[in-house]
Design an enzyme around this catalytic site. Structure first.
Site, PDB file in Angstrom:
ATOM      1  N   ARG A 333     -10.297  15.580 -37.235  1.00 50.47           N
ATOM      2  CA  ARG A 333      -9.022  14.875 -37.114  1.00 50.47           C
ATOM      3  C   ARG A 333      -8.182  15.433 -35.966  1.00 50.47           C
ATOM      4  O   ARG A 333      -6.957  15.503 -36.066  1.00 50.47           O
ATOM      5  CB  ARG A 333      -8.227  14.955 -38.426  1.00 50.47           C
ATOM      6  CG  ARG A 333      -9.016  14.731 -39.691  1.00 50.47           C
ATOM      7  CD  ARG A 333      -9.227  13.290 -40.047  1.00 50.47           C
ATOM      8  NE  ARG A 333      -8.039  12.485 -40.109  1.00 50.47           N
ATOM      9  CZ  ARG A 333      -7.467  12.050 -41.219  1.00 50.47           C
ATOM     10  NH1 ARG A 333      -7.950  12.397 -42.372  1.00 50.47           N
ATOM     11  NH2 ARG A 333      -6.429  11.264 -41.165  1.00 50.47           N
ATOM     12  N   ARG A 337      -1.561  12.880 -36.070  1.00 49.52           N
ATOM     13  CA  ARG A 337      -0.094  12.896 -36.060  1.00 49.52           C
ATOM     14  C   ARG A 337       0.552  14.191 -35.602  1.00 49.52           C
ATOM     15  O   ARG A 337       1.703  14.203 -35.225  1.00 49.52           O
ATOM     16  CB  ARG A 337       0.431  12.560 -37.463  1.00 49.52           C
ATOM     17  CG  ARG A 337       0.491  11.080 -37.725  1.00 49.52           C
ATOM     18  CD  ARG A 337       0.725  10.827 -39.174  1.00 49.52           C
ATOM     19  NE  ARG A 337      -0.349  11.409 -39.962  1.00 49.52           N
ATOM     20  CZ  ARG A 337      -0.493  11.248 -41.265  1.00 49.52           C
ATOM     21  NH1 ARG A 337       0.379  10.550 -41.940  1.00 49.52           N
ATOM     22  NH2 ARG A 337      -1.503  11.795 -41.903  1.00 49.52           N
ATOM     23  N   ARG A 346       1.828   5.781 -31.531  1.00 49.44           N
ATOM     24  CA  ARG A 346       1.970   5.196 -32.865  1.00 49.44           C
ATOM     25  C   ARG A 346       3.348   4.584 -33.097  1.00 49.44           C
ATOM     26  O   ARG A 346       3.499   3.718 -33.953  1.00 49.44           O
ATOM     27  CB  ARG A 346       1.693   6.261 -33.933  1.00 49.44           C
ATOM     28  CG  ARG A 346       0.313   6.251 -34.500  1.00 49.44           C
ATOM     29  CD  ARG A 346      -0.021   5.009 -35.330  1.00 49.44           C
ATOM     30  NE  ARG A 346       0.298   5.195 -36.736  1.00 49.44           N
ATOM     31  CZ  ARG A 346       1.253   4.539 -37.373  1.00 49.44           C
ATOM     32  NH1 ARG A 346       1.981   3.659 -36.732  1.00 49.44           N
ATOM     33  NH2 ARG A 346       1.468   4.755 -38.636  1.00 49.44           N
ATOM     34  N   ASP A 382     -11.342   5.205 -38.303  1.00 47.17           N
ATOM     35  CA  ASP A 382     -11.143   5.720 -39.656  1.00 47.17           C
ATOM     36  C   ASP A 382     -12.366   5.407 -40.505  1.00 47.17           C
ATOM     37  O   ASP A 382     -13.053   4.405 -40.274  1.00 47.17           O
ATOM     38  CB  ASP A 382      -9.900   5.110 -40.306  1.00 47.17           C
ATOM     39  CG  ASP A 382      -9.492   5.888 -41.550  1.00 47.17           C
ATOM     40  OD1 ASP A 382      -8.764   6.881 -41.404  1.00 47.17           O
ATOM     41  OD2 ASP A 382      -9.951   5.526 -42.652  1.00 47.17           O
ATOM     42  N   TYR A 458     -13.020   5.161 -52.534  1.00 48.72           N
ATOM     43  CA  TYR A 458     -11.805   4.427 -52.130  1.00 48.72           C
ATOM     44  C   TYR A 458     -11.891   2.962 -52.558  1.00 48.72           C
ATOM     45  O   TYR A 458     -10.928   2.374 -53.015  1.00 48.72           O
ATOM     46  CB  TYR A 458     -11.602   4.490 -50.612  1.00 48.72           C
ATOM     47  CG  TYR A 458     -10.950   5.777 -50.150  1.00 48.72           C
ATOM     48  CD1 TYR A 458      -9.570   5.963 -50.274  1.00 48.72           C
ATOM     49  CD2 TYR A 458     -11.700   6.801 -49.587  1.00 48.72           C
ATOM     50  CE1 TYR A 458      -8.972   7.136 -49.855  1.00 48.72           C
ATOM     51  CE2 TYR A 458     -11.106   7.980 -49.163  1.00 48.72           C
ATOM     52  CZ  TYR A 458      -9.748   8.148 -49.303  1.00 48.72           C
ATOM     53  OH  TYR A 458      -9.153   9.313 -48.894  1.00 48.72           O
TER      54      TYR A 458
HETATM   55  O1  CP3 Z   1      -9.598  12.952 -34.442  1.00 51.01           O
HETATM   56  C1  CP3 Z   1      -9.288  12.052 -35.230  1.00 51.01           C
HETATM   57  O2  CP3 Z   1      -8.177  11.964 -35.755  1.00 51.01           O
HETATM   58  C2  CP3 Z   1     -10.358  11.015 -35.485  1.00 51.01           C
HETATM   59  C3  CP3 Z   1      -9.997   9.923 -36.335  1.00 51.01           C
HETATM   60  C4  CP3 Z   1     -10.024  10.019 -37.852  1.00 51.01           C
HETATM   61  C5  CP3 Z   1      -9.008   9.459 -38.657  1.00 51.01           C
HETATM   62  N1  CP3 Z   1      -9.425   9.503 -39.946  1.00 51.01           N
HETATM   63  C6  CP3 Z   1      -7.765   8.888 -38.160  1.00 51.01           C
HETATM   64  C7  CP3 Z   1      -6.636   8.682 -39.085  1.00 51.01           C
HETATM   65  C8  CP3 Z   1     -11.027  10.490 -38.698  1.00 51.01           C
HETATM   66  C9  CP3 Z   1     -12.278  11.241 -38.350  1.00 51.01           C
HETATM   67  C10 CP3 Z   1     -10.640  10.143 -40.023  1.00 51.01           C
HETATM   68  C11 CP3 Z   1     -11.473  10.428 -41.193  1.00 51.01           C
HETATM   69  C12 CP3 Z   1     -10.967  10.110 -42.522  1.00 51.01           C
HETATM   70  N2  CP3 Z   1     -10.139   9.101 -42.900  1.00 51.01           N
HETATM   71  C13 CP3 Z   1     -11.356  10.789 -43.690  1.00 51.01           C
HETATM   72  C14 CP3 Z   1     -12.362  11.895 -43.743  1.00 51.01           C
HETATM   73  C15 CP3 Z   1     -11.853  13.185 -43.279  1.00 51.01           C
HETATM   74  C16 CP3 Z   1     -10.925  13.869 -44.217  1.00 51.01           C
HETATM   75  O3  CP3 Z   1      -9.842  14.234 -43.773  1.00 51.01           O
HETATM   76  O4  CP3 Z   1     -11.308  14.037 -45.383  1.00 51.01           O
HETATM   77  C17 CP3 Z   1     -10.685  10.207 -44.769  1.00 51.01           C
HETATM   78  C18 CP3 Z   1     -10.764  10.619 -46.204  1.00 51.01           C
HETATM   79  C19 CP3 Z   1      -9.921   9.122 -44.254  1.00 51.01           C
HETATM   80  C20 CP3 Z   1      -9.103   8.178 -45.020  1.00 51.01           C
HETATM   81  C21 CP3 Z   1      -7.695   8.175 -44.579  1.00 51.01           C
HETATM   82  N3  CP3 Z   1      -7.221   7.625 -43.402  1.00 51.01           N
HETATM   83  C22 CP3 Z   1      -6.579   8.696 -45.272  1.00 51.01           C
HETATM   84  C23 CP3 Z   1      -6.639   9.373 -46.617  1.00 51.01           C
HETATM   85  C24 CP3 Z   1      -5.455   8.455 -44.477  1.00 51.01           C
HETATM   86  C25 CP3 Z   1      -4.011   8.723 -44.798  1.00 51.01           C
HETATM   87  C26 CP3 Z   1      -3.673  10.127 -44.905  1.00 51.01           C
HETATM   88  C27 CP3 Z   1      -3.959  10.914 -43.658  1.00 51.01           C
HETATM   89  O5  CP3 Z   1      -4.781  11.844 -43.732  1.00 51.01           O
HETATM   90  O6  CP3 Z   1      -3.388  10.618 -42.621  1.00 51.01           O
HETATM   91  C28 CP3 Z   1      -5.892   7.835 -43.294  1.00 51.01           C
HETATM   92  C29 CP3 Z   1      -5.053   7.439 -42.146  1.00 51.01           C
HETATM   93  C30 CP3 Z   1      -5.412   8.029 -40.835  1.00 51.01           C
HETATM   94  N4  CP3 Z   1      -6.667   8.114 -40.330  1.00 51.01           N
HETATM   95  C31 CP3 Z   1      -4.504   8.544 -39.879  1.00 51.01           C
HETATM   96  C32 CP3 Z   1      -5.258   8.947 -38.771  1.00 51.01           C
HETATM   97  C33 CP3 Z   1      -4.760   9.523 -37.486  1.00 51.01           C
HETATM   98  C34 CP3 Z   1      -3.002   8.573 -40.002  1.00 51.01           C
HETATM   99  C35 CP3 Z   1      -2.459   7.238 -39.658  1.00 51.01           C
HETATM  100  C36 CP3 Z   1      -1.022   7.295 -39.158  1.00 51.01           C
HETATM  101  O7  CP3 Z   1      -0.130   7.318 -39.993  1.00 51.01           O
HETATM  102  O8  CP3 Z   1      -0.830   7.285 -37.939  1.00 51.01           O
END
Ligand code: CP3
Length: 650
Positions: A333, A337, A346, A382, A458
């Site tokens: 990740r 943010r 964003r 995602d 999910y």
């Molecule tokens: O470098 C990176 O950020 C690559 C992109 C990436 C995102 N999600 C972007 C994202 C990756 C590799 C993920 C994986 C992901 N997504 C997982 C597995 C990894 C882990 O942390 O366990 C899971 C479970 C998700 C599902 C998910 N997506 C959740 C639970 C959430 C909300 C809570 C959170 O962690 O932010 C997201 C949203 C999400 N995915 C955001 C980002 C940057 C935040 C969105 C925002 O508000 O801008």
């Protein structure tokens, strides 16, 4: 080996005037060869007509709001008016108005007079932030507003205030003139024009106007712009960056916090990489005056030769258990943010729009790599994007994370899951193509997907979960339906990942974030067969990283799934886990992401411990034990990455 936070002899030009000596010392301290060409002279208007007129009206009670733009200006204003008026009267008149301070510097100037601002504009203190702060706190319509201005009047700001119905008086306090001796500035212009400087640092907007003014005077305008194409441009903050953009120059680096020390330290950290990259881009025909990260061209060679370079990179070698010069590092990740660059984008588009706009997704991916100096990029996307074409309804609501509108909780619902059309996620493949083209061939591009269990959880729960009641409920109650979901997801995921590989992913990672909630028996029965099938369906020759959390009890089963690399969370000892898994697999991990909220020295101490546990064995990729958290301080992240590189370098 390159010294950390060191320019290593790069030539660094600054146009600072008031703090010329200080910046020269800072550049020297960080190993740069400084050239400081003062570009301006402060002309205080001690007998300023405007200042005196302002004082008179202020005492007469004619202003509702007084906006103080700078610390130096605030002090100069008070000094100017106290030549003719009693300071006591000025103070008590100010107290009757709403005093607005544009950030901490005017606040400090006010404090010296025992005055307090009623509204303090938050960082990054641009004129737009002033407007937002005012709108939140007060009504502007019909208000009489005085603005202490500095340098060139900010016409956009003044007219925005007027548009909101305010009656605005501009109070110019000091202005900038060219320095008396402009020879150093001329010499700097000539040096930049001849591509003799490596880095140019701008610490105010006015410096940019004066640089171009003098260049124009000596007939060097075109040559200067040409020279800037091969010079790395550092900008102190958003206002300066905005001015650079206005004159057709893209800044190459801006620190999060607009301070001279930060600018120099951070540009010193990656200056050599930035210079190298910019010059390669220029050589390959990119207009590096105005450019975006996605415009980068590293090589005009074929895809085949690019792939050969990437295959020989530290990251790919580690995946194949080969010896490397240092331990590669990236962070799960890493493009999120916690980064200003991400938050800025964003603020303009929703999360799903960002994912679905390939150029933007690529930009977020690349900015993180540039900023952090990690060894691999992970495509911005995602794990839940795949469920949208399956027809269950996906949304990301603000602050609550992902929601599935029609959770899959019965055999019937499983039957309704649509067939996966891999073309429905074309935007991800397009983002990969753009990213791979613009990414340093020495860095790997990671594609990814959620592993079937985590994605199923999910889909079944409808969102995040603590105990997975519905997921396990379906699994135990209706194993047939469960296996059907897992089969559909595994097939879809294999096809999705193979398309990502075709589009340019060098490695793929499977995130099985929540699989640690299962017992060994349940993993064997309900997950393992699907993981084996999925991983064996992925194009051979592309390494697969298999990551999960809470998997200490499942490691041998995860190994059986068949990936080349296994990701560990922070709960396990890396040495014990690796021994248990066997040294025929590469390992990725495993620093607690929360440790990044401590201090650089604590981070280094604990990172060292983890690296030492790997004992220099080939096949170790450093990472966190789970994704980086949204409020993580970027400085600590940089300290971590630099430490991994320095400490492991042979
Ligand atoms: O470098 C990176 O950020 C690559 C992109 C990436 C995102 N999600 C972007 C994202 C990756 C590799 C993920 C994986 C992901 N997504 C997982 C597995 C990894 C882990 O942390 O366990 C899971 C479970 C998700 C599902 C998910 N997506 C959740 C639970 C959430 C909300 C809570 C959170 O962690 O932010 C997201 C949203 C999400 N995915 C955001 C980002 C940057 C935040 C969105 C925002 O508000 O801008």
């Amino acid at each position: 080996m390159k010294k950390p936070y060191n320019f290593n002899g790069l030539k660094v030009t600054s146009f600072e005037s008031r703090r010329a000596i200080e910046i020269e010392k800072l550049i020297l301290y960080h190993g740069g060869v400084p050239r400081v060409a003062p570009s301006m002279r402060e002309v205080p208007i001690s007998e300023s007509k405007e200042a005196l007129k302002f004082a008179k009206e202020l005492i007469a009670g004619n202003f509702d709001l007084v906006i103080l733009m700078t610390g130096v200006g605030t002090r100069a204003l008070i000094k100017a008016v106290s030549t003719k008026f009693d300071i006591k009267n000025i103070k008590s008149a100010l107290k009757k108005t709403t005093i607005v301070a544009r950030g901490p510097k005017p606040v400090a100037a006010l404090r010296e007079m025992k005055l307090k601002a009623n509204i303090v504009v938050p960082e990054p203190n641009t004129w737009r932030d002033i407007l937002i702060a005012l709108e939140n706190e007060t009504e502007l319509k019909g208000k009489k507003v005085a603005v202490q201005e500095y340098g060139i009047s900010n016409k956009e700001f003044i007219s925005s205030l007027r548009k909101k119905g305010a009656k605005v008086t501009s109070v110019p306090i000091y202005k900038w003139a060219l320095p008396e001796d402009i020879e150093p500035l001329k010499a700097a212009i000539q040096s930049i024009s001849n591509s003799k400087e490596d880095i140019a640092l701008f610490t105010s907007s006015q410096q940019i106007y004066h640089l171009f003014e003098v260049a124009g005077k000596i007939g060097y305008l075109k040559k200067l712009k040409q020279g800037l194409k091969s010079t790395v441009i550092g900008s102190i903050g958003p206002t300066t960056s905005e001015t650079l953009n206005r004159v057709g120059i893209t800044p190459d680096y801006e620190p999060d916090s607009p301070k001279m020390g930060n600018l120099i330290r951070e540009v010193a950290r990656i200056g050599a990489e930035l210079v190298n990259k910019k010059r390669i881009a220029l050589k390959n025909g990119v207009d590096t005056n105005i450019w975006r990260p996605v415009d980068m061209i590293w090589s005009k060679g074929s895809q085949k030769s690019r792939k050969a370079i990437t295959n020989d990179s530290v990251f790919m070698k580690a995946c194949r258990l080969e010896e490397t010069d240092y331990t590669p590092v990236w962070l799960m990740r890493q493009a999120g943010r916690y980064m200003r660059e991400y938050r800025e984008l964003r603020s303009k588009v929703s999360f799903l729009e960002l994912c679905k706009t390939p150029e933007l997704a690529a930009e977020v991916t690349l900015r993180a790599v540039d900023r952090l100096n990690v060894d691999a990029a992970i495509i911005f996307a995602d794990i839940l994007l795949i469920v949208e074409p399956l027809g269950v309804g996906l949304e990301f609501s603000k602050g609550e994370g992902p929601r599935i509108k029609r959770p899959v909780r019965s055999g019937k619902a499983v039957d309704r899951i649509k067939d996966f059309d891999p073309e429905s996620l074309k935007y991800v493949y397009d983002a990969l193509k753009i990213t791979r083209r613009a990414l340093d061939p020495n860095k790997a591009l990671i594609g990814f997907a959620g592993a079937p269990f985590t994605v199923a959880s999910y889909m079944i729960e409808g969102g995040g979960s603590r105990n997975y009641e519905n997921t396990k409920g379906l699994m135990y109650r209706d194993p047939g339906a469960w296996h059907m979901v897992m089969e559909k997801l595994s097939t879809a995921t294999a096809s999705y990942l193979n398309n990502q590989i075709k589009a340019g992913a060098d490695v793929v990672q499977l995130f099985d974030s929540w699989v640690g909630c299962l017992s060994r028996d349940d993993y064997k029965e309900f997950v393992l067969p699907h993981m084996k099938k999925l991983i064996s369906d992925i194009k051979s020759g592309t390494p697969v990283i298999h990551f999960g959390t809470g998997t200490a009890a499942l490691l041998d089963l995860i190994k059986e799934s068949g990936s080349q690399v296994i990701g560990l969370d922070w709960r396990v000892d890396l040495d014990k886990a690796w021994k248990q898994i066997g040294y025929d697999k590469a390992i990725q991990g495993n620093l607690d992401p929360v440790l990044l909220f401590s201090t650089p020295s604590e981070i280094r101490k604990r990172t060292k411990k983890i690296i030492d546990k790997a004992k220099g064995r080939p096949g170790f990729i450093f990472n966190l034990g789970h994704g980086i958290l949204p409020k993580t301080p970027v400085d600590n992240v940089l300290a971590l990455i630099d430490f991994v590189h320095e400490y492991t370098h042979k």
